[in-house]
Motif scaffolding. Structure first.
Motif, mmCIF file in Angstrom:
data_model
loop_
_atom_site.group_PDB
_atom_site.id
_atom_site.type_symbol
_atom_site.label_atom_id
_atom_site.label_comp_id
_atom_site.label_asym_id
_atom_site.label_seq_id
_atom_site.Cartn_x
_atom_site.Cartn_y
_atom_site.Cartn_z
ATOM 1 N N UNK A 51 9.890 -11.592 -30.652
ATOM 2 C CA UNK A 51 10.109 -13.036 -30.772
ATOM 3 C C UNK A 51 9.385 -13.522 -32.019
ATOM 4 N N UNK A 52 10.147 -14.054 -32.951
ATOM 5 C CA UNK A 52 9.618 -14.531 -34.226
ATOM 6 C C UNK A 52 9.409 -16.045 -34.152
ATOM 7 N N UNK A 53 8.160 -16.470 -34.335
ATOM 8 C CA UNK A 53 7.818 -17.884 -34.215
ATOM 9 C C UNK A 53 7.558 -18.525 -35.572
ATOM 10 N N UNK A 54 7.986 -19.768 -35.729
ATOM 11 C CA UNK A 54 7.638 -20.506 -36.952
ATOM 12 C C UNK A 54 6.182 -20.951 -36.888
ATOM 13 N N UNK A 55 5.691 -21.459 -37.986
ATOM 14 C CA UNK A 55 4.345 -22.026 -37.997
ATOM 15 C C UNK A 55 4.283 -23.208 -37.038
ATOM 16 N N UNK A 56 3.129 -23.429 -36.393
ATOM 17 C CA UNK A 56 3.016 -24.551 -35.450
ATOM 18 C C UNK A 56 3.423 -25.893 -36.060
ATOM 19 N N UNK A 57 3.104 -26.111 -37.342
ATOM 20 C CA UNK A 57 3.464 -27.399 -37.947
ATOM 21 C C UNK A 57 4.983 -27.608 -38.015
ATOM 22 N N UNK A 58 5.746 -26.520 -37.988
ATOM 23 C CA UNK A 58 7.209 -26.637 -37.953
ATOM 24 C C UNK A 58 7.685 -27.060 -36.561
ATOM 25 N N UNK A 59 6.842 -26.826 -35.549
ATOM 26 C CA UNK A 59 7.194 -27.182 -34.174
ATOM 27 C C UNK A 59 6.775 -28.599 -33.798
ATOM 28 N N UNK A 60 5.888 -29.199 -34.586
ATOM 29 C CA UNK A 60 5.370 -30.534 -34.275
ATOM 30 C C UNK A 60 6.481 -31.564 -34.070
ATOM 31 N N UNK A 61 7.515 -31.616 -34.920
ATOM 32 C CA UNK A 61 8.581 -32.602 -34.668
ATOM 33 C C UNK A 61 9.241 -32.424 -33.302
ATOM 34 N N UNK A 62 9.374 -31.179 -32.860
ATOM 35 C CA UNK A 62 9.948 -30.927 -31.536
ATOM 36 C C UNK A 62 9.010 -31.466 -30.453
ATOM 37 N N UNK A 63 7.698 -31.180 -30.605
ATOM 38 C CA UNK A 63 6.701 -31.646 -29.636
ATOM 39 C C UNK A 63 6.722 -33.167 -29.554
ATOM 40 N N UNK A 64 6.858 -33.814 -30.711
ATOM 41 C CA UNK A 64 6.840 -35.277 -30.761
ATOM 42 C C UNK A 64 8.013 -35.896 -30.002
ATOM 43 N N UNK A 65 9.079 -35.120 -29.836
ATOM 44 C CA UNK A 65 10.263 -35.620 -29.134
ATOM 45 C C UNK A 65 10.435 -34.964 -27.761
ATOM 46 N N UNK A 66 9.329 -34.448 -27.224
ATOM 47 C CA UNK A 66 9.340 -33.934 -25.856
ATOM 48 C C UNK A 66 9.845 -32.525 -25.667
ATOM 49 N N UNK A 67 9.999 -31.762 -26.747
ATOM 50 C CA UNK A 67 10.480 -30.387 -26.615
ATOM 51 C C UNK A 67 9.373 -29.435 -27.063
ATOM 52 N N UNK A 68 8.485 -29.173 -26.144
ATOM 53 C CA UNK A 68 7.358 -28.277 -26.416
ATOM 54 C C UNK A 68 7.736 -26.876 -25.975
ATOM 55 N N UNK A 69 7.834 -25.964 -26.933
ATOM 56 C CA UNK A 69 8.230 -24.585 -26.658
ATOM 57 C C UNK A 69 7.107 -23.763 -26.026
ATOM 58 N N UNK A 70 5.867 -24.217 -26.180
ATOM 59 C CA UNK A 70 4.738 -23.382 -25.740
ATOM 60 C C UNK A 70 4.803 -22.967 -24.274
ATOM 61 N N UNK A 71 5.052 -23.858 -23.319
ATOM 62 C CA UNK A 71 5.121 -23.408 -21.922
ATOM 63 C C UNK A 71 6.220 -22.364 -21.686
ATOM 64 N N UNK A 72 7.328 -22.537 -22.369
ATOM 65 C CA UNK A 72 8.431 -21.584 -22.225
ATOM 66 C C UNK A 72 8.032 -20.213 -22.786
ATOM 67 N N UNK A 73 7.390 -20.188 -23.945
ATOM 68 C CA UNK A 73 6.949 -18.934 -24.548
ATOM 69 C C UNK A 73 5.945 -18.240 -23.640
ATOM 70 N N UNK A 74 4.981 -18.994 -23.133
ATOM 71 C CA UNK A 74 3.969 -18.438 -22.228
ATOM 72 C C UNK A 74 4.648 -17.862 -20.987
ATOM 73 N N UNK A 75 5.632 -18.557 -20.453
ATOM 74 C CA UNK A 75 6.376 -18.058 -19.293
ATOM 75 C C UNK A 75 7.090 -16.758 -19.594
ATOM 76 N N UNK A 76 7.715 -16.672 -20.767
ATOM 77 C CA UNK A 76 8.393 -15.430 -21.155
ATOM 78 C C UNK A 76 7.399 -14.282 -21.254
ATOM 79 N N UNK A 77 6.228 -14.570 -21.817
ATOM 80 C CA UNK A 77 5.201 -13.531 -21.926
ATOM 81 C C UNK A 77 4.750 -13.082 -20.543
ATOM 82 N N UNK A 78 4.519 -14.024 -19.652
ATOM 83 C CA UNK A 78 4.080 -13.689 -18.289
ATOM 84 C C UNK A 78 5.122 -12.864 -17.545
ATOM 85 N N UNK A 79 6.394 -13.123 -17.813
ATOM 86 C CA UNK A 79 7.474 -12.390 -17.154
ATOM 87 C C UNK A 79 7.747 -11.028 -17.802
#
Length: 104
Positions: A51-79
């Protein structure tokens, strides 16, 4: 004994078929194209993913609009759906791995 990895920039209908066609044993998938069903199909076929991730600052606009990928990524790792994690911000990756129980 070199493992070959394909890099894809789209979600393919038959990702396992793509890897078999090009003789790859692993695939690098961008965050927006990663899907749990693909990871399961790859694992069932004995293939791996990265899984190739962009820099966190590239994800900030998504976070600002309620789309935080972090919980999903953590879930994938746990699974165990993600075999390898890559990106340019090592502390960010290490945090995700530690949170996902894969801090290695």
């Amino acid at each position: 004994a070199v493992r070959t990895e394909a890099i894809v920039h789209a979600r393919h209908v038959d990702l396992v078929g793509v890897l078999r066609a090009c003789g790859a044993e692993s695939v690098s998938i961008e965050l927006g194209m990663f899907h749990e069903d693909d990871a399961l199909a790859l694992h069932a076929a004995g293939l791996a993913n990265r899984l190739s991730l962009p820099l966190p600052e590239k994800l900030v606009p998504y976070w600002a609009h309620g789309r935080d990928w972090r919980p999903r990524i953590v879930g994938w790792l746990r699974q165990g759906l993600v075999d390898s994690l890559s990106g340019d911000d090592v502390p960010f990756l290490a945090h995700l791995l530690a949170e996902g129980g894969a801090g290695r």
